[in-house]
Design a protein around this motif. Structure first.
Motif, mmCIF file in Angstrom:
data_model
loop_
_atom_site.group_PDB
_atom_site.id
_atom_site.type_symbol
_atom_site.label_atom_id
_atom_site.label_comp_id
_atom_site.label_asym_id
_atom_site.label_seq_id
_atom_site.Cartn_x
_atom_site.Cartn_y
_atom_site.Cartn_z
ATOM 1 N N SER A 1 -8.653 5.217 64.804
ATOM 2 C CA SER A 1 -7.590 5.603 65.737
ATOM 3 C C SER A 1 -7.467 7.119 65.834
ATOM 4 N N LYS A 2 -6.638 7.566 66.763
ATOM 5 C CA LYS A 2 -6.467 8.992 67.021
ATOM 6 C C LYS A 2 -5.578 9.668 65.967
ATOM 7 N N ARG A 3 -4.926 8.870 65.154
ATOM 8 C CA ARG A 3 -4.071 9.455 64.121
ATOM 9 C C ARG A 3 -4.929 10.287 63.176
ATOM 10 N N ARG A 4 -4.394 11.399 62.776
ATOM 11 C CA ARG A 4 -5.171 12.272 61.916
ATOM 12 C C ARG A 4 -5.327 11.707 60.503
ATOM 13 N N VAL A 5 -4.216 11.323 59.943
ATOM 14 C CA VAL A 5 -4.246 10.859 58.566
ATOM 15 C C VAL A 5 -3.672 9.456 58.508
ATOM 16 N N PHE A 6 -4.460 8.538 58.019
ATOM 17 C CA PHE A 6 -3.966 7.185 57.774
ATOM 18 C C PHE A 6 -4.371 6.816 56.364
ATOM 19 N N MET A 7 -3.393 6.670 55.532
ATOM 20 C CA MET A 7 -3.625 6.270 54.148
ATOM 21 C C MET A 7 -3.185 4.820 54.018
ATOM 22 N N PRO A 8 -4.127 3.900 54.132
ATOM 23 C CA PRO A 8 -3.743 2.496 54.047
ATOM 24 C C PRO A 8 -3.210 2.160 52.657
ATOM 25 N N SER A 9 -2.230 1.306 52.651
ATOM 26 C CA SER A 9 -1.663 0.869 51.382
ATOM 27 C C SER A 9 -1.386 -0.628 51.462
ATOM 28 N N VAL A 10 -1.106 -1.184 50.327
ATOM 29 C CA VAL A 10 -0.767 -2.601 50.262
ATOM 30 C C VAL A 10 0.477 -2.860 51.100
ATOM 31 N N LYS A 11 1.432 -1.941 51.029
ATOM 32 C CA LYS A 11 2.681 -2.097 51.793
ATOM 33 C C LYS A 11 2.425 -2.068 53.296
ATOM 34 N N SER A 12 1.540 -1.178 53.760
ATOM 35 C CA SER A 12 1.267 -1.111 55.204
ATOM 36 C C SER A 12 0.548 -2.380 55.678
ATOM 37 N N ASP B 1 2.350 -4.786 58.413
ATOM 38 C CA ASP B 1 1.737 -4.968 59.724
ATOM 39 C C ASP B 1 1.018 -6.310 59.912
ATOM 40 N N LEU B 2 0.465 -6.863 58.844
ATOM 41 C CA LEU B 2 -0.342 -8.069 58.986
ATOM 42 C C LEU B 2 0.291 -9.332 58.412
ATOM 43 N N PHE B 3 0.776 -9.231 57.217
ATOM 44 C CA PHE B 3 1.219 -10.427 56.499
ATOM 45 C C PHE B 3 2.640 -10.243 55.954
ATOM 46 N N PRO B 4 3.631 -10.258 56.816
ATOM 47 C CA PRO B 4 5.006 -10.039 56.326
ATOM 48 C C PRO B 4 5.503 -11.151 55.399
ATOM 49 N N TYR B 5 4.890 -12.310 55.464
ATOM 50 C CA TYR B 5 5.344 -13.424 54.618
ATOM 51 C C TYR B 5 4.605 -13.487 53.283
ATOM 52 N N TYR B 6 3.616 -12.624 53.090
ATOM 53 C CA TYR B 6 2.895 -12.574 51.818
ATOM 54 C C TYR B 6 3.596 -11.587 50.896
ATOM 55 N N ASN B 7 3.502 -11.833 49.601
ATOM 56 C CA ASN B 7 4.041 -10.835 48.681
ATOM 57 C C ASN B 7 2.941 -9.837 48.324
ATOM 58 N N VAL B 8 3.291 -8.794 47.604
ATOM 59 C CA VAL B 8 2.361 -7.710 47.291
ATOM 60 C C VAL B 8 1.184 -8.234 46.472
ATOM 61 N N ASP B 9 1.448 -9.133 45.544
ATOM 62 C CA ASP B 9 0.366 -9.662 44.711
ATOM 63 C C ASP B 9 -0.656 -10.441 45.533
ATOM 64 N N THR C 1 -3.419 2.965 41.566
ATOM 65 C CA THR C 1 -3.152 4.066 40.641
ATOM 66 C C THR C 1 -1.656 4.315 40.575
ATOM 67 N N SER C 2 -1.284 5.181 39.665
ATOM 68 C CA SER C 2 0.141 5.518 39.547
ATOM 69 C C SER C 2 0.610 6.309 40.769
ATOM 70 N N ALA C 3 -0.303 6.998 41.419
ATOM 71 C CA ALA C 3 0.044 7.776 42.610
ATOM 72 C C ALA C 3 0.145 6.899 43.848
ATOM 73 N N GLY C 4 -0.387 5.696 43.769
ATOM 74 C CA GLY C 4 -0.357 4.797 44.916
ATOM 75 C C GLY C 4 -1.657 4.026 45.038
ATOM 76 N N ASP C 5 -1.786 3.353 46.145
ATOM 77 C CA ASP C 5 -2.982 2.546 46.382
ATOM 78 C C ASP C 5 -4.087 3.405 46.958
#
Length: 155
Positions: free
Chosen positions: A17-28, A32-40, A62-66
């Protein structure tokens, strides 16, 4: 499209995408995809992708994030059918295996029924064989007697 392919598609779409920085995470992914799933559950899906195709996705918590890194191979993998295609192939193979097992089972049933019939008729066959042997021995003895001339065939 299965859940693993959805995640890969989501990550490649945002990477391009045109976005400059996209740091995907488990939360994102969850948002966006699976709101009914839990983090695990999301982590489990990411681990499945990484275990099956480590050349496509690397995931580390990691401790800093995914840390989710997707390689350039993901797009070609998705265009070839992705995990959905692999899953369908496995399903077809399993169906073929089940069909072969069913055929073998039916064959075994037929063989068993044939064996039962043979065992049921075995005493009759055994009796007929014994009678045939006795008749055969009797005829052989008769021919031997005739050959030795002890029995006059003219009388």
């Amino acid at each position: 499209m299965n859940d693993l392919d959805k995640i890969l598609f989501f990550l490649t779409e945002h990477k391009n995408s045109k976005r400059r920085v996209f740091m995907p995470s488990v939360k994102s992914i969850q948002k966006d995809l699976f709101p009914y799933y839990n983090v695990d559950q999301i982590i489990s899906l990411l681990n499945q992708i990484q275990q099956n195709r480590p050349d496509i996705l690397k995931y580390k918590r990691t401790s800093a994030g995914d840390l989710i890194q997707i390689s350039g191979l993901a797009e070609s993998f998705l265009s070839q059918g992705g995990f959905t295609e692999i899953e369908e192939k496995q399903t077809r193979e399993l169906q073929k295996k089940n069909e072969r097992e069913n055929i073998e089972f039916e064959k075994t049933k037929v063989d068993l029924e044939l064996a039962r019939k043979m065992l049921k008729e075995y005493p009759k066959t055994k009796l007929i064989a014994r009678i045939s042997i006795i008749i055969g021995i009797g005829l052989a003895v008769l021919e031997i007697i005739r050959a030795l001339g002890l029995l006059d065939s003219n009388n």
